[in-house]
Write a protein that holds these residues in place. Structure first.
Motif, PDB file in Angstrom:
ATOM      1  N   LEU A 181      11.501 -11.261  -4.648  1.00 37.88           N
ATOM      2  CA  LEU A 181      10.540 -12.308  -4.313  1.00 37.88           C
ATOM      3  C   LEU A 181       9.396 -11.740  -3.470  1.00 37.88           C
ATOM      4  CD1 LEU A 181       9.837 -15.342  -4.477  1.00 37.88           C
ATOM      5  CD2 LEU A 181      11.067 -15.622  -2.311  1.00 37.88           C
ATOM      6  N   LEU A 182       9.733 -10.836  -2.536  1.00 34.29           N
ATOM      7  CA  LEU A 182       8.685 -10.216  -1.712  1.00 34.29           C
ATOM      8  C   LEU A 182       7.677  -9.506  -2.604  1.00 34.29           C
ATOM      9  CD1 LEU A 182      10.757  -8.793   1.309  1.00 34.29           C
ATOM     10  CD2 LEU A 182       9.286 -10.821   1.251  1.00 34.29           C
ATOM     11  N   VAL A 183       8.164  -8.827  -3.633  1.00 33.45           N
ATOM     12  CA  VAL A 183       7.266  -8.149  -4.578  1.00 33.45           C
ATOM     13  C   VAL A 183       6.439  -9.195  -5.322  1.00 33.45           C
ATOM     14  CG1 VAL A 183       7.124  -6.672  -6.613  1.00 33.45           C
ATOM     15  CG2 VAL A 183       8.818  -6.176  -4.824  1.00 33.45           C
ATOM     16  N   ALA A 184       7.087 -10.247  -5.783  1.00 30.32           N
ATOM     17  CA  ALA A 184       6.394 -11.274  -6.578  1.00 30.32           C
ATOM     18  C   ALA A 184       5.280 -11.961  -5.784  1.00 30.32           C
ATOM     19  CB  ALA A 184       7.394 -12.308  -7.095  1.00 30.32           C
ATOM     20  N   VAL A 185       5.488 -12.157  -4.465  1.00 27.66           N
ATOM     21  CA  VAL A 185       4.436 -12.826  -3.694  1.00 27.66           C
ATOM     22  C   VAL A 185       3.350 -11.839  -3.254  1.00 27.66           C
ATOM     23  CG1 VAL A 185       6.012 -14.609  -2.840  1.00 27.66           C
ATOM     24  CG2 VAL A 185       5.506 -12.622  -1.388  1.00 27.66           C
ATOM     25  N   GLY A 186       3.495 -10.561  -3.614  1.00 26.35           N
ATOM     26  CA  GLY A 186       2.456  -9.581  -3.305  1.00 26.35           C
ATOM     27  C   GLY A 186       2.708  -8.866  -1.995  1.00 26.35           C
ATOM     28  N   SER A 187       3.965  -8.751  -1.606  1.00 22.50           N
ATOM     29  CA  SER A 187       4.291  -8.152  -0.323  1.00 22.50           C
ATOM     30  C   SER A 187       5.274  -6.995  -0.471  1.00 22.50           C
ATOM     31  CB  SER A 187       4.905  -9.226   0.560  1.00 22.50           C
ATOM     32  OG  SER A 187       4.298  -9.213   1.801  1.00 22.50           O
ATOM     33  N   ALA A 188       4.985  -6.128  -1.427  1.00 19.07           N
ATOM     34  CA  ALA A 188       5.911  -5.032  -1.732  1.00 19.07           C
ATOM     35  C   ALA A 188       6.177  -4.154  -0.501  1.00 19.07           C
ATOM     36  CB  ALA A 188       5.362  -4.196  -2.880  1.00 19.07           C
ATOM     37  N   ASP A 189       5.173  -4.053   0.398  1.00 18.00           N
ATOM     38  CA  ASP A 189       5.349  -3.227   1.600  1.00 18.00           C
ATOM     39  C   ASP A 189       6.486  -3.720   2.496  1.00 18.00           C
ATOM     40  OD1 ASP A 189       3.262  -1.688   0.846  1.00 18.00           O
ATOM     41  OD2 ASP A 189       1.831  -2.469   2.329  1.00 18.00           O
ATOM     42  N   ALA A 190       6.805  -4.996   2.365  1.00 19.36           N
ATOM     43  CA  ALA A 190       7.827  -5.569   3.248  1.00 19.36           C
ATOM     44  C   ALA A 190       9.243  -5.294   2.746  1.00 19.36           C
ATOM     45  CB  ALA A 190       7.611  -7.077   3.392  1.00 19.36           C
ATOM     46  N   VAL A 191       9.355  -4.778   1.517  1.00 24.30           N
ATOM     47  CA  VAL A 191      10.687  -4.620   0.923  1.00 24.30           C
ATOM     48  C   VAL A 191      11.510  -3.573   1.678  1.00 24.30           C
ATOM     49  CG1 VAL A 191      11.940  -3.850  -1.123  1.00 24.30           C
ATOM     50  CG2 VAL A 191      10.009  -5.426  -1.360  1.00 24.30           C
ATOM     51  N   ARG A 192      10.876  -2.443   1.961  1.00 23.56           N
ATOM     52  CA  ARG A 192      11.634  -1.372   2.614  1.00 23.56           C
ATOM     53  C   ARG A 192      12.146  -1.775   4.000  1.00 23.56           C
ATOM     54  NH1 ARG A 192      10.293   5.085   2.930  1.00 23.56           N
ATOM     55  NH2 ARG A 192      12.230   5.587   4.019  1.00 23.56           N
ATOM     56  N   PRO A 193      11.248  -2.264   4.894  1.00 28.67           N
ATOM     57  CA  PRO A 193      11.787  -2.712   6.188  1.00 28.67           C
ATOM     58  C   PRO A 193      12.802  -3.840   6.055  1.00 28.67           C
ATOM     59  CG  PRO A 193       9.447  -3.260   5.991  1.00 28.67           C
ATOM     60  CD  PRO A 193       9.779  -2.333   4.872  1.00 28.67           C
ATOM     61  N   PHE A 194      12.598  -4.720   5.077  1.00 24.91           N
ATOM     62  CA  PHE A 194      13.568  -5.797   4.875  1.00 24.91           C
ATOM     63  C   PHE A 194      14.936  -5.208   4.555  1.00 24.91           C
ATOM     64  CE2 PHE A 194      15.728  -8.531   1.689  1.00 24.91           C
ATOM     65  CZ  PHE A 194      16.075  -9.566   2.547  1.00 24.91           C
ATOM     66  N   ARG A 195      14.953  -4.238   3.621  1.00 27.94           N
ATOM     67  CA  ARG A 195      16.228  -3.627   3.234  1.00 27.94           C
ATOM     68  C   ARG A 195      16.829  -2.835   4.387  1.00 27.94           C
ATOM     69  NH1 ARG A 195      14.754  -2.460  -2.509  1.00 27.94           N
ATOM     70  NH2 ARG A 195      15.796  -4.177  -3.602  1.00 27.94           N
ATOM     71  N   GLU A 196      15.977  -2.064   5.088  1.00 24.83           N
ATOM     72  CA  GLU A 196      16.510  -1.133   6.097  1.00 24.83           C
ATOM     73  C   GLU A 196      16.892  -1.818   7.407  1.00 24.83           C
ATOM     74  OE1 GLU A 196      14.176   2.843   4.468  1.00 24.83           O
ATOM     75  OE2 GLU A 196      13.749   2.158   6.494  1.00 24.83           O
ATOM     76  N   ARG A 197      16.128  -2.835   7.794  1.00 25.91           N
ATOM     77  CA  ARG A 197      16.361  -3.412   9.129  1.00 25.91           C
ATOM     78  C   ARG A 197      16.965  -4.812   9.111  1.00 25.91           C
ATOM     79  NH1 ARG A 197      14.500  -0.850  13.371  1.00 25.91           N
ATOM     80  NH2 ARG A 197      14.690  -2.719  14.639  1.00 25.91           N
ATOM     81  N   GLU A 198      16.520  -5.653   8.172  1.00 21.21           N
ATOM     82  CA  GLU A 198      16.907  -7.061   8.258  1.00 21.21           C
ATOM     83  C   GLU A 198      18.161  -7.373   7.430  1.00 21.21           C
ATOM     84  OE1 GLU A 198      15.146  -8.052  10.692  1.00 21.21           O
ATOM     85  OE2 GLU A 198      13.718  -6.421  10.413  1.00 21.21           O
ATOM     86  N   LEU A 199      18.276  -6.776   6.255  1.00 18.40           N
ATOM     87  CA  LEU A 199      19.437  -7.050   5.403  1.00 18.40           C
ATOM     88  C   LEU A 199      20.762  -6.773   6.130  1.00 18.40           C
ATOM     89  CD1 LEU A 199      19.458  -8.287   2.641  1.00 18.40           C
ATOM     90  CD2 LEU A 199      19.361  -6.001   1.617  1.00 18.40           C
ATOM     91  N   PRO A 200      20.872  -5.659   6.859  1.00 22.55           N
ATOM     92  CA  PRO A 200      22.139  -5.415   7.576  1.00 22.55           C
ATOM     93  C   PRO A 200      22.467  -6.505   8.599  1.00 22.55           C
ATOM     94  CG  PRO A 200      20.756  -3.428   7.574  1.00 22.55           C
ATOM     95  CD  PRO A 200      19.931  -4.535   7.009  1.00 22.55           C
ATOM     96  N   LYS A 201      21.423  -7.116   9.196  1.00 20.33           N
ATOM     97  CA  LYS A 201      21.670  -8.169  10.192  1.00 20.33           C
ATOM     98  C   LYS A 201      22.332  -9.393   9.565  1.00 20.33           C
ATOM     99  CE  LYS A 201      17.548  -7.107  12.891  1.00 20.33           C
ATOM    100  NZ  LYS A 201      16.186  -7.577  13.202  1.00 20.33           N
ATOM    101  N   MET A 202      22.109  -9.558   8.258  1.00 20.86           N
ATOM    102  CA  MET A 202      22.654 -10.743   7.591  1.00 20.86           C
ATOM    103  C   MET A 202      24.169 -10.690   7.495  1.00 20.86           C
ATOM    104  SD  MET A 202      19.945 -11.478   4.558  1.00 20.86           S
ATOM    105  CE  MET A 202      18.277 -12.039   4.906  1.00 20.86           C
ATOM    106  N   ASP A 203      24.754  -9.522   7.760  1.00 22.81           N
ATOM    107  CA  ASP A 203      26.213  -9.422   7.730  1.00 22.81           C
ATOM    108  C   ASP A 203      26.789  -9.224   9.118  1.00 22.81           C
ATOM    109  OD1 ASP A 203      26.655  -9.715   4.988  1.00 22.81           O
ATOM    110  OD2 ASP A 203      25.945  -7.666   4.634  1.00 22.81           O
TER     111      ASP A 203
END
Ligand SMILES: *[C@@H]1O[C@H](CO)[C@@H](O)[C@H](O)[C@H]1NC(C)=O
Ligand SMILES: *[C@@H]1O[C@H](CO)[C@@H](O)[C@H](O)[C@H]1NC(C)=O
Length: 439
Positions: free
Chosen positions: A318-340
């Motif tokens: 979705l981040l890519v689809a809304v035009g925010s591909a730059d946010a994918v890496r930090p989302f994966r590296e920093r925020e996704l782990p917090k979700m668990d």
């Protein structure tokens, strides 16, 4: 201090406390005095307030390395070069200055550090650390935002700025790390906050502190406690109070609208073009810190277009689809782990939430134009956080062994997200919790 105010206090108790606590009014005068002295006579536990996202001020200083989007943005005068970047006057900026504001607020993700930082040549700091008056509403028509009403109520109860009453504003662009995760901003902030609490405790005969946060400040409070060593928590944290925390383990659907259309209603800068605000917002860690989590939202379609629907598992797409591909890496590296991360804070904890207010549960961008306002399907929540996310915090974190015996959840029907710190009923319950922690 408060000990000299018994008369005022009993008047206040009457005014503020729910009926259940007014039992003391029926006691004989001598016992009543004892009950009041029980709260204030022994002295108050210091309290630290951590307000919501829009509340802290930010100051900045520009060095030669700063390459502004337009040349005029580099000319700023101030004491030793520091100037107010985000303050209670930012809303007044004209279009030109608003453009500079948007440019200088931006963060970049440093993939080598694995962390966010300012643009090159921009230095920033948060003024007012330590003071409950160090942050405040940025919306002139809403001076009651940002725990101002709560602070005034605490002062009437005998709490005193710098003696028993403190504040810990933070840089709202960064999201607090989960235990074990690095963060340049928060490693320093957590150290300062620990020192503030140690000093406050020492000044108050070793009494440990109450830490209270609202909204994003509730997450900062929770993560501060979770990141502190266990023995430190036992010595210095009397009670944790989180009011409608926007926690990363759950996230909420409305966080997506800020990503798609900009932080409307979060950061009030009328002269700044919406697209500029949106592109600034998308550089913040905060923007990706509270996206809906798979553990709470599962495979439910949260965003629907003609061609595709996105569940919590599809946030990167979705981040890519809304035009925010730059946010994918930090989302994966920093925020996704917090979700668990469901670690409990392991201190006495009151968790207060609002329910029964229509809250975005699904966003329909039928023609795929994410710049437009979506059609919204509403569900239960506090108008910002979905009920499912709130209940997950209760179940997955609050009810952990060792925590559940000292976890209290308070649900207020019909109270909206921001009103949870201003509404009369909510305030009286909060004061009740604070008095209870002092007993
Ligand atoms: C704006 O913030 C400053 C500094 O924190 C404060 O002194 C002032 O009272 C605030 N003004 C309003 C209108 O809130
Ligand atoms: C949907 O998919 C079709 C075919 O792949 C494509 O041409 C069209 O642009 C897409 N529409 C949207 C709104 O994404």
């Amino acid at each position: 201090m408060g000990a000299t105010l018994p008369g005022l206090l009993s008047a206040l108790l009457l005014l503020l406390l729910p009926a259940s606590l007014r039992v003391r009014d029926h006691l004989p005068a001598s016992n009543r005095r004892e009950a009041e002295d029980g709260v204030v006579g022994r002295g108050l536990h210091p309290i630290v307030l951590i307000p919501g996202l829009s509340c802290p001020d930010l100051e900045a200083r520009l060095a030669d390395a700063y390459r502004p989007s337009t040349p005029r943005c580099s000319r700023v005068q101030g004491e030793e070069g520091w100037f107010g970047l985000w303050t209670n006057r930012t809303w007044e900026l004209d279009a030109e200055r608003a453009e500079c504001f948007v440019d200088q607020m931006r963060l970049v993700y440093d993939a080598v550090l694995g962390d966010f930082r300012n643009l090159p040549g921009v230095e920033s700091r948060v003024p007012g650390f330590g003071s409950a008056r160090g942050s405040g509403s940025k919306v002139p028509t809403h001076p009651e935002f940002c725990l101002g009403t709560l602070r005034a109520t605490l002062e009437r109860l005998g709490y005193r700025e710098g003696e028993t009453l403190f504040g810990a504003p933070y840089d709202p662009r960064y999201a607090p790390p989960m235990p074990g995760q690095a963060s340049r901003f928060y490693s320093r902030y957590f150290r300062r906050l620990a020192r503030l609490i140690e000093d406050a405790s020492e000044r108050n005969s070793g009494r440990p502190a109450i830490v209270l946060g609202h909204s994003f400040g509730g997450v900062v409070a929770l993560e501060f406690v979770r990141n502190a060593p266990l023995p430190w928590r036992d010595s210095f944290v009397k009670h944790l109070i989180t009011v409608a925390p926007t926690w990363s383990g759950g996230g909420y659907v409305r966080a997506l609208t800020a990503f798609a259309t900009g932080p409307v209603g979060l950061l009030f800068v009328p002269a700044a073009p919406q697209l500029a605000m949106r592109s600034m917002w998308r550089t913040f860690e905060t923007a990706v810190a509270t996206l809906p989590s798979p553990a709470v939202f599962g495979r439910r379609p949260l965003v629907v277009t003609r061609n595709r629907s996105y569940s919590a598992y599809d946030m990167a797409d979705l981040l890519v689809a809304v035009g925010s591909a730059d946010a994918v890496r930090p989302f994966r590296e920093r925020e996704l782990p917090k979700m668990d991360c469901f670690e409990a804070p392991m201190v006495p904890w009151t968790y207060m939430i609002g329910t029964g207010v229509p809250t975005a549960e699904q966003l329909i961008y039928w023609d795929g134009d994410f710049g437009r306002l979506p059609e919204v399907v509403y569900g239960d929540g506090d108008d910002t956080i979905n009920l499912a996310s709130m209940l997950a915090l209760e179940e997955k974190v609050g009810k952990q062994p060792g925590q559940k015996e000292r976890f209290k959840s308070i649900k207020l029907a019909g109270v909206r997200h921001s009103a949870l710190a201003t509404d009369e009923r909510a305030l009286s319950i909060l004061m009740d919790e604070i008095l209870e922690a002092n007993r």
